[in-house]
Design a protein around this motif. Structure first.
Motif, PDB file in Angstrom:
ATOM      1  N   ILE A   7      -9.409   5.085 -19.144  1.00  0.00           N
ATOM      2  CA  ILE A   7      -8.911   3.718 -19.063  1.00  0.00           C
ATOM      3  C   ILE A   7      -9.974   2.868 -18.378  1.00  0.00           C
ATOM      4  O   ILE A   7     -10.415   3.187 -17.285  1.00  0.00           O
ATOM      5  N   SER A   8     -10.409   1.790 -19.061  1.00  0.00           N
ATOM      6  CA  SER A   8     -11.349   0.864 -18.430  1.00  0.00           C
ATOM      7  C   SER A   8     -10.542  -0.250 -17.783  1.00  0.00           C
ATOM      8  O   SER A   8      -9.707  -0.872 -18.422  1.00  0.00           O
ATOM      9  N   ALA A   9     -10.830  -0.489 -16.523  1.00  0.00           N
ATOM     10  CA  ALA A   9     -10.121  -1.506 -15.762  1.00  0.00           C
ATOM     11  C   ALA A   9     -10.508  -2.896 -16.231  1.00  0.00           C
ATOM     12  O   ALA A   9     -11.612  -3.101 -16.737  1.00  0.00           O
ATOM     13  N   PRO A  10      -9.626  -3.870 -16.057  1.00  0.00           N
ATOM     14  CA  PRO A  10      -9.984  -5.239 -16.421  1.00  0.00           C
ATOM     15  C   PRO A  10     -11.084  -5.790 -15.519  1.00  0.00           C
ATOM     16  O   PRO A  10     -11.163  -5.453 -14.342  1.00  0.00           O
ATOM     17  N   VAL A  11     -11.929  -6.618 -16.092  1.00  0.00           N
ATOM     18  CA  VAL A  11     -13.027  -7.228 -15.347  1.00  0.00           C
ATOM     19  C   VAL A  11     -12.587  -8.632 -14.931  1.00  0.00           C
ATOM     20  O   VAL A  11     -12.199  -9.441 -15.774  1.00  0.00           O
ATOM     21  N   VAL A  12     -12.629  -8.913 -13.634  1.00  0.00           N
ATOM     22  CA  VAL A  12     -12.233 -10.216 -13.111  1.00  0.00           C
ATOM     23  C   VAL A  12     -13.493 -11.049 -12.895  1.00  0.00           C
ATOM     24  O   VAL A  12     -14.435 -10.607 -12.244  1.00  0.00           O
ATOM     25  N   LYS A  13     -13.500 -12.254 -13.451  1.00  0.00           N
ATOM     26  CA  LYS A  13     -14.623 -13.171 -13.296  1.00  0.00           C
ATOM     27  C   LYS A  13     -14.113 -14.498 -12.749  1.00  0.00           C
ATOM     28  O   LYS A  13     -13.004 -14.920 -13.081  1.00  0.00           O
ATOM     29  N   SER A  14     -14.923 -15.142 -11.924  1.00  0.00           N
ATOM     30  CA  SER A  14     -14.547 -16.452 -11.393  1.00  0.00           C
ATOM     31  C   SER A  14     -15.779 -17.352 -11.379  1.00  0.00           C
ATOM     32  O   SER A  14     -16.911 -16.870 -11.285  1.00  0.00           O
ATOM     33  N   LYS A  15     -15.533 -18.646 -11.485  1.00  0.00           N
ATOM     34  CA  LYS A  15     -16.626 -19.614 -11.400  1.00  0.00           C
ATOM     35  C   LYS A  15     -16.086 -20.913 -10.807  1.00  0.00           C
ATOM     36  O   LYS A  15     -14.894 -21.218 -10.924  1.00  0.00           O
ATOM     37  N   TYR A  16     -16.981 -21.636 -10.177  1.00  0.00           N
ATOM     38  CA  TYR A  16     -16.630 -22.916  -9.586  1.00  0.00           C
ATOM     39  C   TYR A  16     -16.905 -24.025 -10.588  1.00  0.00           C
ATOM     40  O   TYR A  16     -17.962 -24.069 -11.212  1.00  0.00           O
ATOM     41  N   THR A  17     -15.937 -24.912 -10.758  1.00  0.00           N
ATOM     42  CA  THR A  17     -16.092 -26.061 -11.648  1.00  0.00           C
ATOM     43  C   THR A  17     -15.721 -27.329 -10.876  1.00  0.00           C
ATOM     44  O   THR A  17     -15.358 -27.275  -9.697  1.00  0.00           O
ATOM     45  N   LYS A  18     -15.767 -28.458 -11.568  1.00  0.00           N
ATOM     46  CA  LYS A  18     -15.390 -29.728 -10.932  1.00  0.00           C
ATOM     47  C   LYS A  18     -13.932 -29.713 -10.482  1.00  0.00           C
ATOM     48  O   LYS A  18     -13.582 -30.309  -9.479  1.00  0.00           O
ATOM     49  N   THR A  19     -13.099 -29.028 -11.246  1.00  0.00           N
ATOM     50  CA  THR A  19     -11.670 -29.019 -10.927  1.00  0.00           C
ATOM     51  C   THR A  19     -11.285 -27.926  -9.945  1.00  0.00           C
ATOM     52  O   THR A  19     -10.124 -27.828  -9.565  1.00  0.00           O
ATOM     53  N   GLY A  20     -12.232 -27.097  -9.556  1.00  0.00           N
ATOM     54  CA  GLY A  20     -11.930 -26.049  -8.586  1.00  0.00           C
ATOM     55  C   GLY A  20     -12.332 -24.680  -9.098  1.00  0.00           C
ATOM     56  O   GLY A  20     -13.083 -24.546 -10.063  1.00  0.00           O
ATOM     57  N   LEU A  21     -11.807 -23.669  -8.474  1.00  0.00           N
ATOM     58  CA  LEU A  21     -12.137 -22.290  -8.821  1.00  0.00           C
ATOM     59  C   LEU A  21     -11.340 -21.849 -10.044  1.00  0.00           C
ATOM     60  O   LEU A  21     -10.112 -21.950 -10.059  1.00  0.00           O
ATOM     61  N   GLN A  22     -12.028 -21.391 -11.069  1.00  0.00           N
ATOM     62  CA  GLN A  22     -11.381 -20.884 -12.285  1.00  0.00           C
ATOM     63  C   GLN A  22     -11.521 -19.366 -12.298  1.00  0.00           C
ATOM     64  O   GLN A  22     -12.626 -18.842 -12.196  1.00  0.00           O
ATOM     65  N   VAL A  23     -10.414 -18.652 -12.425  1.00  0.00           N
ATOM     66  CA  VAL A  23     -10.409 -17.195 -12.404  1.00  0.00           C
ATOM     67  C   VAL A  23      -9.827 -16.697 -13.718  1.00  0.00           C
ATOM     68  O   VAL A  23      -8.813 -17.196 -14.196  1.00  0.00           O
ATOM     69  N   GLY A  24     -10.484 -15.687 -14.309  1.00  0.00           N
ATOM     70  CA  GLY A  24      -9.991 -15.082 -15.540  1.00  0.00           C
ATOM     71  C   GLY A  24     -10.287 -13.600 -15.532  1.00  0.00           C
ATOM     72  O   GLY A  24     -11.080 -13.112 -14.720  1.00  0.00           O
ATOM     73  N   LYS A  25      -9.630 -12.862 -16.434  1.00  0.00           N
ATOM     74  CA  LYS A  25      -9.881 -11.428 -16.508  1.00  0.00           C
ATOM     75  C   LYS A  25      -9.754 -10.953 -17.941  1.00  0.00           C
ATOM     76  O   LYS A  25      -9.125 -11.601 -18.774  1.00  0.00           O
ATOM     77  N   THR A  26     -10.381  -9.808 -18.223  1.00  0.00           N
ATOM     78  CA  THR A  26     -10.293  -9.205 -19.541  1.00  0.00           C
ATOM     79  C   THR A  26      -9.092  -8.267 -19.576  1.00  0.00           C
ATOM     80  O   THR A  26      -8.464  -7.999 -18.550  1.00  0.00           O
ATOM     81  N   ASN A  27      -8.783  -7.757 -20.740  1.00  0.00           N
ATOM     82  CA  ASN A  27      -7.654  -6.842 -20.898  1.00  0.00           C
ATOM     83  C   ASN A  27      -8.027  -5.424 -20.489  1.00  0.00           C
ATOM     84  O   ASN A  27      -9.186  -5.030 -20.568  1.00  0.00           O
ATOM     85  N   LYS A  28      -7.017  -4.657 -20.101  1.00  0.00           N
ATOM     86  CA  LYS A  28      -7.207  -3.241 -19.810  1.00  0.00           C
ATOM     87  C   LYS A  28      -7.305  -2.505 -21.146  1.00  0.00           C
ATOM     88  O   LYS A  28      -6.512  -2.766 -22.063  1.00  0.00           O
ATOM     89  N   LEU A  29      -8.271  -1.590 -21.274  1.00  0.00           N
ATOM     90  CA  LEU A  29      -8.480  -0.849 -22.518  1.00  0.00           C
ATOM     91  C   LEU A  29      -8.329   0.642 -22.270  1.00  0.00           C
ATOM     92  O   LEU A  29      -8.670   1.139 -21.199  1.00  0.00           O
ATOM     93  N   LYS A  30      -7.841   1.358 -23.272  1.00  0.00           N
ATOM     94  CA  LYS A  30      -7.761   2.812 -23.201  1.00  0.00           C
ATOM     95  C   LYS A  30      -8.509   3.376 -24.402  1.00  0.00           C
ATOM     96  O   LYS A  30      -8.269   2.968 -25.537  1.00  0.00           O
TER      97      LYS A  30
END
Length: 96
Positions: A55-78
């Motif tokens: 099982i590959s864990a989801p990868v969490v990524k974040s970046k700073y934009t004008k509107t604030g911190l945007q956080v997203g993640k990928t799906n868990k895969l098996k």
């Protein structure tokens, strides 16, 4: 529930399939080894010797934009690596 999603086609997966007769599939995250074995045997008509899963864990990524911190993640895969009986093969490219 569809257990097998798709075969994984990459250089590493193809090399392992040629050398060790071991094929790699992307599977449903809720599927267990016996369900994967049954699905491969029914779909491709081969005898399965062993099933390895990871099982590959989801990868969490974040970046700073004008509107604030945007956080997203990928799906868990098996992934499942399936060992096939010696002398049998699976035509992975025929289903694409």
């Amino acid at each position: 529930m569809s257990v097998l999603i798709k075969p994984i086609i990459s250089e590493k997966a193809n090399e392992i399939a040629e050398k060790r007769n071991r094929y790699t599939f992307l599977v449903d995250t809720r599927a267990n080894k016996s369900e994967i074995k049954y699905a491969v045997e029914q779909t491709y008509g081969v005898s399965v010797v062993a099933v390895r899963t990871l099982i590959s864990a989801p990868v969490v990524k974040s970046k700073y934009t004008k509107t604030g911190l945007q956080v997203g993640k990928t799906n868990k895969l098996k992934k499942a690596m399936v060992d096939i009986k010696e002398g049998e093969t699976i035509d992975v490219f025929g289903n694409i």
